[in-house]
Design an enzyme around this catalytic site. Structure first.
Site, PDB file in Angstrom:
ATOM      1  N   THR A  40      -4.112   5.214   3.306  1.00 47.04           N
ATOM      2  CA  THR A  40      -2.782   5.688   2.926  1.00 47.04           C
ATOM      3  C   THR A  40      -2.784   6.399   1.582  1.00 47.04           C
ATOM      4  O   THR A  40      -2.014   7.333   1.370  1.00 47.04           O
ATOM      5  CB  THR A  40      -1.792   4.504   2.896  1.00 47.04           C
ATOM      6  N   LYS A  69       0.823  -1.217   0.000  1.00 44.47           N
ATOM      7  CA  LYS A  69       0.000   0.000   0.000  1.00 44.47           C
ATOM      8  C   LYS A  69       0.854   1.262   0.000  1.00 44.47           C
ATOM      9  O   LYS A  69       0.441   2.297  -0.538  1.00 44.47           O
ATOM     10  CB  LYS A  69      -0.971  -0.014   1.172  1.00 44.47           C
TER      11      LYS A  69
END
Length: 338
Positions: free
Chosen positions: A252, A195
């Site tokens: 994120t 991520k």
């Protein structure tokens, strides 16, 4: 049977180490936070603040700090490792002789080690010569500033030892922090590592002036390539639809609090890697290093990861983010699930 967790050592006083130390103290644990810098440890203990990372957060009285690793680790039932992924092995070598026998070791670092291509739990087990089921992994949509402000969130504690995961779950449950358990350590770690790379791509897109459609596309296709790698390495595909997969990825990739997204945005606006690093007080986003190891891990296992490969070429081979976008859009067309 794993004993209950009463005393916790958190090794690393950055944003997330400090925030998670607060969580465990709020959950009633006796927490000692280790800082490399004595001045930071003194500020935390005496003023109940970490002004360099979470200046607006008041830390609880049952959270103290020290720059003495031995003092932090003595008698700990759980040791939370909150140092950057690429320095983890080096730190473990220094702490190995100090670690209490049988303590639950908790990895919060999100990355794949350069060179060995090990996940962080593998680095811990190898460096400390401990069984894999002694190591737990913490991952989820846990932006440190929001956790420090006690905004509601959830997380995943992954460990092959269910009793150990449940003991840790009990030890960090608060009215704002809700932990779930999972036995899929591989999936949770790969979701957390990948991520950061996808967030760099989303930041670059934002820096280029692209909007929500582009971000949503990168998140979705980034999740697809992460899941492909995970499936090849033995992860449960359902993990990537959960908190350690989609949940962490969305947070994120979307939040201005994300270092990786912010770093990518600077590069999208034309900053070099060196310029972007200088603008973030010398801190490099984890994805800048992890994109190299994840790319190599994918290649070794014959997994196609075009976004990860493109981010690597921007960060390490001088590719322009605008050219990266054009190349991704120009790839051969195919069915979505092929």
């Amino acid at each position: 049977m794993v004993q209950s967790i009463g005393r916790v050592a958190v090794m690393g006083s950055g944003s997330w180490g400090t925030a998670f130390a607060k969580v465990m103290a709020d959950a009633g644990r006796d927490v000692v936070l280790w800082s490399r810098r004595a001045a930071v440890a003194e500020e935390i203990t005496r003023q109940h603040r970490n002004g360099g990372y979470l200046p607006d957060v008041i830390l609880p009285d049952n959270l103290t700090a020290t720059s003495d690793a031995a003092a932090a680790l003595t008698g700990a039932d759980a040791v939370v490792l909150a140092v950057p992924s690429q320095t983890l092995r080096e730190n473990l070598a220094a702490w190995r002789s100090l670690l209490p026998t049988g303590a639950t070791l908790v990895s919060t670092a999100k990355g794949v080690e350069l060179g060995s291509l090990n996940r962080m739990s593998e680095v811990i087990a190898d460096a400390l010569a401990v069984p894999a089921d002694q190591v737990a992994v913490l991952s989820g949509p846990n932006l440190a500033k929001e956790v420090g402000a006690e905004q509601p969130t959830a997380t995943v504690i992954a460990c092959s030892d269910v009793d150990r995961a449940e003991a840790l779950q009990h030890a960090c449950s608060t009215n704002y922090f809700r932990p779930y358990t999972n036995t899929d350590v591989i999936g949770c770690e790969l979701g957390g590592a990948c991520k950061n790379v996808i967030a760099l791509a989303c930041g670059m897109a934002d820096g280029l002036g692209f909007g929500d459609n582009t971000t949503a596309t990168l998140i979705t296709r980034g999740l697809a390539e992460t899941a492909r790698l995970g499936a090849t390495l033995g992860a449960d595909p359902l993990t990537f639809a959960g908190l350690a997969g989609l949940g962490d990825l969305v947070a994120t990739c979307s939040s201005p609090l994300s270092r990786n997204r912010t770093f990518g945005a600077r590069m999208g606006r034309g900053d070099s890697l060196t310029d972007a690093q200088a603008a973030t007080n010398g801190q490099v986003a984890e994805g800048v290093k992890s994109c190299a190891s994840i790319r190599e891990l994918a290649a070794r296992n014959g997994v196609e990861m075009p976004i990860t490969d493109s981010v690597y070429r921007v960060c390490h081979q001088g590719l322009s983010p605008r050219v990266m976008a054009a190349q991704l859009l120009g790839r051969a067309r195919k069915a979505e699930w092929s």
